[in-house]
Design a protein around this motif. Structure first.
Motif, mmCIF file in Angstrom:
data_model
loop_
_atom_site.group_PDB
_atom_site.id
_atom_site.type_symbol
_atom_site.label_atom_id
_atom_site.label_comp_id
_atom_site.label_asym_id
_atom_site.label_seq_id
_atom_site.Cartn_x
_atom_site.Cartn_y
_atom_site.Cartn_z
ATOM 1 N N VAL A 414 0.841 -1.205 0.000
ATOM 2 C CA VAL A 414 0.000 0.000 0.000
ATOM 3 C C VAL A 414 0.866 1.241 0.000
ATOM 4 O O VAL A 414 0.595 2.234 -0.706
ATOM 5 N N LEU A 415 1.948 1.211 0.785
ATOM 6 C CA LEU A 415 2.816 2.384 0.867
ATOM 7 C C LEU A 415 3.457 2.666 -0.501
ATOM 8 O O LEU A 415 3.501 3.823 -0.953
ATOM 9 N N TRP A 418 0.879 3.970 -2.886
ATOM 10 C CA TRP A 418 0.492 5.353 -2.542
ATOM 11 C C TRP A 418 1.582 6.320 -3.002
ATOM 12 O O TRP A 418 1.308 7.403 -3.527
ATOM 13 N N GLN A 419 2.819 5.937 -2.791
ATOM 14 C CA GLN A 419 3.924 6.803 -3.225
ATOM 15 C C GLN A 419 3.933 6.945 -4.754
ATOM 16 O O GLN A 419 4.215 8.026 -5.286
ATOM 17 N N ALA A 420 3.631 5.843 -5.474
ATOM 18 C CA ALA A 420 3.572 5.920 -6.946
ATOM 19 C C ALA A 420 2.455 6.837 -7.385
ATOM 20 O O ALA A 420 2.589 7.599 -8.366
ATOM 21 N N TRP A 421 1.342 6.760 -6.674
ATOM 22 C CA TRP A 421 0.203 7.648 -6.996
ATOM 23 C C TRP A 421 0.588 9.092 -6.731
ATOM 24 O O TRP A 421 0.282 9.995 -7.512
ATOM 25 N N GLU A 422 1.280 9.326 -5.584
ATOM 26 C CA GLU A 422 1.681 10.688 -5.230
ATOM 27 C C GLU A 422 2.671 11.253 -6.255
ATOM 28 O O GLU A 422 2.711 12.460 -6.514
ATOM 29 N N ALA A 423 3.483 10.366 -6.901
ATOM 30 C CA ALA A 423 4.477 10.822 -7.880
ATOM 31 C C ALA A 423 3.842 11.437 -9.119
ATOM 32 O O ALA A 423 4.486 12.166 -9.884
ATOM 33 N N GLU A 443 -4.864 0.853 -8.706
ATOM 34 C CA GLU A 443 -3.987 -0.096 -8.023
ATOM 35 C C GLU A 443 -3.937 0.181 -6.509
ATOM 36 O O GLU A 443 -3.948 -0.749 -5.692
ATOM 37 N N LEU A 444 -3.869 1.488 -6.169
ATOM 38 C CA LEU A 444 -3.837 1.857 -4.746
ATOM 39 C C LEU A 444 -5.125 1.462 -4.040
ATOM 40 O O LEU A 444 -5.108 0.931 -2.914
ATOM 41 N N ALA A 445 -6.264 1.680 -4.661
ATOM 42 C CA ALA A 445 -7.548 1.339 -4.055
ATOM 43 C C ALA A 445 -7.649 -0.148 -3.776
ATOM 44 O O ALA A 445 -8.110 -0.583 -2.705
ATOM 45 N N ALA A 446 -7.194 -0.956 -4.715
ATOM 46 C CA ALA A 446 -7.232 -2.404 -4.516
ATOM 47 C C ALA A 446 -6.320 -2.817 -3.373
ATOM 48 O O ALA A 446 -6.665 -3.672 -2.533
ATOM 49 N N ALA A 447 -5.121 -2.203 -3.273
ATOM 50 C CA ALA A 447 -4.183 -2.541 -2.198
ATOM 51 C C ALA A 447 -4.742 -2.108 -0.838
ATOM 52 O O ALA A 447 -4.600 -2.817 0.164
#
Length: 788
Positions: A414-415, A418-423, A443-447
């Motif tokens: 998840v971390l 989340w970091q990939a999403w934040e990028a 992907e983040l929502a599923a994780a």
């Protein structure tokens, strides 16, 4: 009670509780509940049986030893009546009938060890059983008749119980009979002290009118115990609950154990724990993971749609010469301004074209077209900027809980997601942003969903262990809160109870003092030559009666030092004052067989006590012992004596009894006129009655003289037993010595006359006595001389 409260330094709240407790249980509960005291309705009081009640007659039929109906008339007023008769004559049947008629039970049968006493109540010769007690009340002319009737097949508890013409109202009589019970059977005399300690205590307690304050004390004690248990319960239970919590690995349990270990536990914090509030660590991290949130799907969808529309609009209007068209439009606008200011002229650039009105119209149209195309491009670009900004705004930095919870959960996936999403915030190209932002979000929502599922599973496992501990903790918290609320009330109730206990003891001492004094006075009359002394009589705190009994000045237990006769005397000393109080509605006392086991000296004291009580009460005594009647006559105490005789078929007769001399002479006269007796037998029987009359007169004379001179009763009776013949008995009475029998006849001849000597000879020869009328007359004369 209010007056005593005003004099004592008692808290106002405690004083309020004392008064409420005295008013009753309901008032006390209202006061404890904080309800202001209102007007309490007066306690209902049942009408009693009346005042100044005497017995005028007892009628018995088919009951105990009595067959055909017989009546025992009694003078309804103060005075002493003695009912005598040998054992089995039926005299006690009158006493038992009176008690049964008025109370519904008989103490002798109630305490009997064998059923034969209870089953043998119906007479064997007459199955038609009925008893009646006739009462009169001072100041009223009418009489009250209480009856019990039984059919042949009825048990004792059955039958008809009436008062005059209606049913008997037992409730109306109950309180008075319990408090001032006027019956004392023989079975109770010896058991006054060795019965249950609380029995005598309750009897005296009711007599002293202390029921209300005792009930108030008991009510306060019950509430004090209940409140004390409530206050102590959480502290008694706290260590056990704390140990259970401390043994758990759950962070909430450990935190709760720390709170419970404090001298003054923080109840609010404990309540938060028990009810599931966050405590900043432990399972709260799991709950924070479960509460992780991403932008709502509908909001993400709108952002994606807006961005797609903006990109599409830019694509439509964006061309390679878009900027050239904008610049060309600006040039045309400048040329038109030049024409308008300078008029028609050649083109300043090429010098070949002409700037005139025709050109101006074409140039203006062309400039407007080019300007519109440029504006559309700028608008699409602005909307795209807004859409990109809105999309970036959805992106949030990774929450700290993903790092904090790493010891409990694997948050790496998840971390990273989340970091990939934040990028995506760093992507400047809108098209690339569109391609990566939403895919990374999915992907983040599923994780996150997967992580939440794992967190919930762990929470469930923790809660399975924590839930019972939380319940126990909350129960303790509730008890602790109640204990805090009750602690202050407990202090007030305890203060009220201590005050009322002390006041009750003072009242018992004050009210029992005159009763104890009268018991001591009666005991002094009854004890005669006993070396047992009765001191103070007290109501003990352990619901028993304390008697200060001493033997030759040394304190001891009454049961340990007293003979049966002394115990009977002490029983009377305790019973009579109770029956004689002014508040009693009964002005009669019925005592059955009080003389048994008493030595002669105590019989004299008993006669004096009964005569004294008879000055203000109607005293009816049943006894088979002639010593009481003899003592009454010897001491010249006023009493009415009835004699009960029982014949065949349970036929009982009641007759007024003279002194023994008169009774024997009456029997002699009856035999003298009986025509059915043969002459010789008649003479012998008459002579026997005359001898008995002279012996009775001699006994009375000797007892009166020797007891009057101070000779002990026991010694008097021992000397009388040594006189066996009529002449020896007369010698003892006249000359004072059995050994002087030979001097009796000369002494009588000299002092009384020769006829006295002839009389003794006639009584001895029996059937040859001569004129029986003269024999009876001379016997009466000599007996009278002996009694002077």
């Amino acid at each position: 009670m209010a007056g005593r409260l005003a004099k004592d330094d008692l808290g106002p709240r405690a004083a309020e509780l004392v008064l409420a407790a005295c008013r009753g249980q309901t008032a006390l509960e209202r006061a404890l509940g904080g309800v202001p005291a209102g007007e309490e309705p007066p306690r209902e009081r049942t009408d009693g049986p009346g005042q100044g009640i005497f017995v005028s007659e007892i009628r018995v039929r088919g009951f105990r030893g009595i067959g055909p109906e017989v009546r025992l008339p009694l003078a309804p007023g103060p005075g002493l009546t003695v009912v005598t008769g040998r054992n089995g004559s039926g005299k006690s049947s009158f006493a038992e009938a009176a008690e049964l008629a008025l109370t519904g039970y008989n103490a002798r049968w109630t305490r009997a060890r064998h059923d034969v006493w209870r089953q043998g109540w119906r007479n064997l010769h007459n199955r038609d059983a009925a008893i009646a007690l006739e009462l009169v009340q001072a100041g009223r002319a009418d009489k009250t008749t209480i009856r019990r009737r039984w059919a042949p097949d009825d048990d004792l508890a059955q039958g008809e119980w009436t008062q005059d013409d209606g049913p008997f109202d037992a409730g109306r009589w109950h309180d008075a009979l319990e408090t001032y019970r006027p019956f004392l059977p023989y079975s109770e005399l010896g058991t006054v002290l060795d019965a249950q300690p609380e029995d005598l205590y309750e009897a005296l307690h009711r007599l002293l009118g202390l029921e209300a304050i005792t009930e108030a004390q008991q009510a306060l004690a019950e509430h004090r115990k209940r409140l004390a248990e409530t206050v102590a319960r959480p502290y008694d239970r706290r260590e056990r609950v704390r140990a259970e919590l401390a043994a758990s690995a759950d962070e909430r349990a450990r935190r709760a154990a720390e709170l419970l270990g404090s001298d003054a536990p923080d109840l609010d914090a404990i309540a938060d724990l028990a009810l599931g509030a966050d405590v900043g660590s432990g399972t709260s991290l799991l709950h924070q993971v479960v509460d992780l949130s991403l932008p709502p799907d509908d909001e993400v969808g709108r952002a994606r749609e807006t961005l797609d529309l903006a990109l599409g609009a830019v694509t439509v209007v964006a061309t390679d010469n878009a900027q050239d068209s904008l610049r060309c439009s600006e040039i045309l606008k400048l040329a038109i301004q030049l024409l308008e200011s300078g008029g028609n002229q050649d083109c300043p650039v090429c010098r070949r074209g002409r700037l005139d009105a025709l050109w101006r119209a074409k140039a203006k149209e062309r400039a407007e077209h080019l300007a519109q195309a440029a504006a559309e491009l700028h608008g699409a670009a602005d909307r795209l900027d807004v859409a990109v900004a809105a999309t970036r705004a959805l992106c949030q930095p990774p929450p700290d809980v993903l790092l904090d919870a790493q010891d409990m959960l694997d948050t790496t996936t998840v971390l990273q997601a989340w970091q990939a999403w934040e990028a995506c915030l760093c992507i400047d190209d809108p098209v690339r942003l569109r391609a990566e932002f939403f895919d990374r979000h999915a992907e983040l929502a599923a994780a996150v969903d997967q992580l939440k599922t794992v967190a919930r599973e762990q929470i469930d496992r923790h809660d399975l262990v924590w839930r019972p501990m939380a319940i126990a903790l909350f129960e303790w918290h509730s008890q602790a809160q109640q204990a805090l609320a009750d602690a202050e009330v407990l202090a007030d109730v305890t203060e009220a109870e201590n005050w009322i206990r002390k006041t009750a003891a003072t009242l018992r001492t004050e009210r029992i003092a005159p009763f104890a004094k009268e018991s001591q006075r009666i005991w002094q009359r009854l004890r005669q030559q006993s070396n047992v002394d009765l001191g103070a009589v007290r109501l003990g705190g352990a619901r028993n009666v304390e008697l200060d009994v001493s033997v030759d000045g040394v304190s001891n237990s009454a049961l340990a030092v007293m003979s049966q006769g002394e115990l009977h005397s002490l029983g009377l000393a305790l019973f009579l004052p109770r029956a004689m109080v002014d508040e009693s509605p009964f002005r009669f006392v019925v005592v059955d067989d009080p003389v048994q086991a008493m030595d002669p000296s105590k019989v004299d004291g008993l006669a004096q006590v009964l005569a004294d009580v008879g000055l203000t009460r109607q005293v009816v005594v049943f006894t088979h012992d002639e010593r009481l009647v003899e003592a009454l006559r010897r001491l010249r105490l006023t009493a009415t004596v009835w004699e009960v005789c029982r014949g065949e078929e349970s036929v009982v007769r009641v007759r007024m009894s003279d002194d023994p001399v008169g009774r024997c002479l009456n029997d002699a006269r009856a035999m003298r006129v009986d025509e059915d007796l043969p002459g010789a037998l008649k003479g012998e029987l008459v002579a026997s009655c005359c001898r008995a009359a002279l012996e009775a007169a001699a006994h009375a004379r000797f007892r009166r003289a020797r007891l009057g001179s101070g000779m002990p009763h026991a010694e008097v009776e021992r000397v009388l037993e040594c006189a066996l013949t009529t002449r020896q008995k007369l010698a003892l009475a006249v000359l004072g010595d059995v050994a002087e029998s030979a001097k009796l006849l000369p002494h009588l001849d000299d002092v009384v006359g020769a006829w006295a000597v002839d009389l003794l000879q006639s009584c001895r020869v029996g059937g040859d006595a001569g004129d029986l009328d003269v024999l009876i007359r001379d016997t009466e004369l000599l007996a009278g001389w002996l009694q002077r």
